[in-house]
Design an enzyme around this catalytic site. Sequence first.
Site, PDB file in Angstrom:
ATOM      1  N   GLU A 113      12.670 -25.794   6.727  1.00 36.04           N
ATOM      2  CA  GLU A 113      13.482 -25.602   5.527  1.00 36.04           C
ATOM      3  C   GLU A 113      14.740 -26.467   5.480  1.00 36.04           C
ATOM      4  O   GLU A 113      15.192 -26.830   4.400  1.00 36.04           O
ATOM      5  CB  GLU A 113      13.882 -24.125   5.408  1.00 36.04           C
ATOM      6  CG  GLU A 113      12.714 -23.158   5.261  1.00 36.04           C
ATOM      7  CD  GLU A 113      11.947 -23.387   3.985  1.00 36.04           C
ATOM      8  OE1 GLU A 113      12.581 -23.667   2.940  1.00 36.04           O
ATOM      9  OE2 GLU A 113      10.700 -23.302   4.005  1.00 36.04           O
ATOM     10  N   SER A 389       8.420  41.274 -12.731  1.00 35.94           N
ATOM     11  CA  SER A 389       8.703  42.298 -11.718  1.00 35.94           C
ATOM     12  C   SER A 389       9.058  41.731 -10.354  1.00 35.94           C
ATOM     13  O   SER A 389       9.498  42.483  -9.466  1.00 35.94           O
ATOM     14  CB  SER A 389       7.510  43.239 -11.578  1.00 35.94           C
ATOM     15  OG  SER A 389       7.325  43.984 -12.771  1.00 35.94           O
TER      16      SER A 389
END
Length: 634
Positions: A113, A389
Amino acid sequence: MELMMRRLESGLRKMKLKQHFRVFSGRQWGYFSFDLCVVGIVFLLFAYLAMLMTGDYMLRSQSERLQLMTTSVITDRNGVQIKKLTSSAFGNRRAAAQEEIPLLLQQAFLATEDHRFYNHSGIDWIGVARAAQTNLAAGKITQGGSTLTQQLARSVFLSNDQTLSRKFLETGLARAMENNYSKPQLLTLYLNHVYMGRQQYGVKAAAERYFGITDLRKLKLWQIASLAAIPKGPSIYNPVDNAKRNKERRAVVLTLMREQGYISKAQMLEAKAVEFVPPAPPAAEVSYTASYTDYVLQEAEAVTGLGREQLLTGGYTIVTGLDTRAQQAAEAAFRQDSLFPEDGATQKVQGAFVLLDNGSGEIRALVGGRDYLQGGLNRAIQIKRQPGSVIKPILVYGPALQSGKFRPQTPLQDKQAAYGSYRPANSNGRYSGTVTLKQAIEQSINAPAVWLLNQVGIPAAAKFAEGLGIRLEEHDRNLAAALGGFQDGVSPLAIAQAFSAFANNGNFNEAHAVRLIKDGQGRTIYARPLRAKQVMTRQTAADMTGLLKGTVEQGTGRKAKLGQWVAGKTGTTQLDVKGVPANANRDLWFAGYTSQLTAAVWMGFDTSGRDNYMTAGSGTAAAMFAAIMKQLPD
């Protein structure tokens, strides 16, 4: 004659004027060219200074972007990884410290690179000139002159747009970074930020993805060269998508490394010849529903104050209370259509499940719905439905026992009665006149529950419920609350959390999924403190457990029976809509516990109505509880 003379004089004057103009133009041209050069130099100087100042400002104001981000992970209660917190925007990232990156790996990327990396100050003018010459000779752009530092600036701060403005900013940033970071620091940053294909960022993430290697120092030369081959074209040179092209590009990398003296010819030839063999797929994350991890992130944000992006990218390890076996059992049960009531005309019956550890309050399992999708409606924590309930132990019988005035065998009134305009009725229309508290809760009889709440008093009942994590809003502070007639409703998580206090000898723990969080360096930044609070006497908790055992043994919760004792309560809310059967229900509940675990199950439609209702009873929810709990160890 006179006319001819005038014309001759006029012609001579024009000739002299043209001659004078030619002399003037030649003299001034040099000055003009000089002035133009000066202006151009001044302009370029100002442009260069502006570029440096802009780059320096961007670096200072956005320096946090250079921080080495790492994908965070979530583990179960045993420390086993269950999820990487990746996203399409963020990808998978693994940060490597400078000392973790072997020299040969650094050299491979430099050779490929930017082989003059240590000889330039961010812009390689020699490389730029060489690239320009090559491009002119080719008649098209075949090479770029970007340095490794410029690539880092582009990948972190900018886009890949081919514009002069982007190049201007890229150059300024590169110079600024060179002025603020050492060369080894810049190289490390580059190797941690570079995109390596398949949503992998950085060489460490790529090494793990493509070779199954987590320690970069264990990479072989051919693997190092294969990694260095990728940045030129991550989508076409990564070895998984195109092993042939990667091998060809690897050969180029190895040749460059040989030419620059990093490796020998023998090493080059050996590494060129190796064929890529994909590693065995990584251990797949167990197929956990996203319900649990969605809640984990939500809780982690709340307890740390960190944003979602910080949690995803900070390299955190989030240790949870998740029990793998319990979660899998719950998900398997939710995939069985036979365990659910029939679907409606336009909707599918939904459900939610929460499982808590009695001693700690940790969430062992959580299912937010059937076919739950990440980021969806997490019904285990987000919905608030009338509890029916199932609320009676929390709001009626618990406060009554805690008052000391009532015991399991205390007689309660079971008569049709009016409390102002409110006239509760037993579901079967039958009344015994008097029943014991034990009988009332086991058979879930409505009239005694309302009578008892009236005796205890709503303020005392509301205070008891609040101690269990359920706040009764002002508009719900009426006797209808005894039967779960809430406007705001409760979530399955809140119900499980409340029942766990009965199971825990009267000690209340706030339900939570996150046990501790560590940062990328292994430091603990959050640990769940022990916050158990005594909210009722041990006697009240023991009496309630005995009563709820009876509900499962011979009451409405018989379908929840296991091979061990179970205490629990069912709950049903009816759909009060014209045009539906009398037994049409909106919500089905069951909350129950064993010596170690507490769970809550809810079933219902997201939106109930004439086309979407259930005729099944709360026994279906109790059966779901049993189907899951039977898969767990005692």
